[in-house]
Design a protein around this motif. Structure first.
Motif, PDB file in Angstrom:
ATOM      1  N   THR A  42      42.096  30.775  61.104  1.00  0.00           N
ATOM      2  CA  THR A  42      43.355  31.395  60.689  1.00  0.00           C
ATOM      3  C   THR A  42      43.760  32.409  61.740  1.00  0.00           C
ATOM      4  O   THR A  42      42.978  33.280  62.117  1.00  0.00           O
ATOM      5  N   THR A  87      46.740  35.206  62.803  1.00  0.00           N
ATOM      6  CA  THR A  87      47.866  35.993  62.301  1.00  0.00           C
ATOM      7  C   THR A  87      48.748  36.392  63.469  1.00  0.00           C
ATOM      8  O   THR A  87      48.290  37.050  64.409  1.00  0.00           O
ATOM      9  N   PHE A 137      52.758  37.840  64.203  1.00  0.00           N
ATOM     10  CA  PHE A 137      53.976  38.405  63.630  1.00  0.00           C
ATOM     11  C   PHE A 137      53.805  38.667  62.130  1.00  0.00           C
ATOM     12  O   PHE A 137      54.727  38.461  61.336  1.00  0.00           O
ATOM     13  N   GLY A 138      52.578  39.035  61.743  1.00  0.00           N
ATOM     14  CA  GLY A 138      52.303  39.370  60.354  1.00  0.00           C
ATOM     15  C   GLY A 138      52.111  38.187  59.427  1.00  0.00           C
ATOM     16  O   GLY A 138      51.915  38.366  58.228  1.00  0.00           O
ATOM     17  N   GLU A 139      52.179  36.966  59.940  1.00  0.00           N
ATOM     18  CA  GLU A 139      52.047  35.765  59.112  1.00  0.00           C
ATOM     19  C   GLU A 139      50.772  35.005  59.479  1.00  0.00           C
ATOM     20  O   GLU A 139      50.609  34.573  60.619  1.00  0.00           O
ATOM     21  N   PRO A 140      49.871  34.823  58.531  1.00  0.00           N
ATOM     22  CA  PRO A 140      48.678  34.015  58.814  1.00  0.00           C
ATOM     23  C   PRO A 140      49.012  32.524  58.818  1.00  0.00           C
ATOM     24  O   PRO A 140      49.816  32.051  58.013  1.00  0.00           O
ATOM     25  N   SER A 141      48.418  31.820  59.761  1.00  0.00           N
ATOM     26  CA  SER A 141      48.595  30.369  59.848  1.00  0.00           C
ATOM     27  C   SER A 141      47.248  29.735  60.170  1.00  0.00           C
ATOM     28  O   SER A 141      46.466  30.282  60.946  1.00  0.00           O
ATOM     29  N   THR A 142      47.014  28.570  59.596  1.00  0.00           N
ATOM     30  CA  THR A 142      45.804  27.821  59.911  1.00  0.00           C
ATOM     31  C   THR A 142      46.067  27.002  61.168  1.00  0.00           C
ATOM     32  O   THR A 142      47.090  26.330  61.278  1.00  0.00           O
TER      33      THR A 142
END
Length: 154
Positions: free
Chosen positions: A139, A141, A143-148
């Motif tokens: 995971t 992160t 820009f403040g957004e978590p992505s897998t």
């Protein structure tokens, strides 16, 4: 043995240093059955060894300047089917009646397996699962957004 040979051969040379890798690309092009190996694990000659054949192939690709698609397929064969052929193993491969020995990788292709050296999801010997690893997820992160992220091609 690309990991060990690149480390040991020529180590006492002054410059230029010889490197311990034979002409793999040329041997393959000549029809020679080239198989790679890894025989040193935490010993005086190579203390970094893990018996990971994907590492052997990864080093071989770089040292042998074999980063083209066909070269990468040939190097994957050098750590799989070519070794079985050299050892004259019977019952090798994915076929009816074969031994069902295999390693299930978290990768979609041979090139992807070489590129990311993925988790070994299962090791199967004679049809029995003898080791298992959960699927790996990363995971990130941004820009403040978590992505897998799996680093695999889709």
């Amino acid at each position: 043995c690309s990991l060990i040979n690149i480390t040991l051969q020529g180590r006492h040379d002054t410059y230029p240093k010889r490197r311990g890798m034979t002409r793999v690309k040329e041997l393959i092009a000549s029809g020679v059955n080239v198989a790679c190996g890894h025989d040193c694990v935490m010993d005086p000659w190579y203390s970094l060894g893990t018996h990971d054949m994907l590492e052997v192939a990864f080093m071989g690709l770089h040292v042998g300047q074999m980063t083209g698609q066909a070269d990468m397929h040939a190097m994957f064969d050098a750590i799989t089917i070519n070794g079985a052929r050299a050892l004259q193993l019977e019952g090798y491969g994915i076929a009816a009646g074969a031994h069902a020995d295999m390693v299930l990788l978290q990768a979609r292709s041979r090139i992807e397996a070489l590129r990311v050296r993925p988790a070994r999801l299962a090791v199967i010997r004679r049809g029995q699962v003898i080791a298992i690893t959960p699927r790996v997820e990363t995971t990130v992160t941004a820009f403040g957004e978590p992505s897998t992220v799996d680093f695999l091609h889709t």
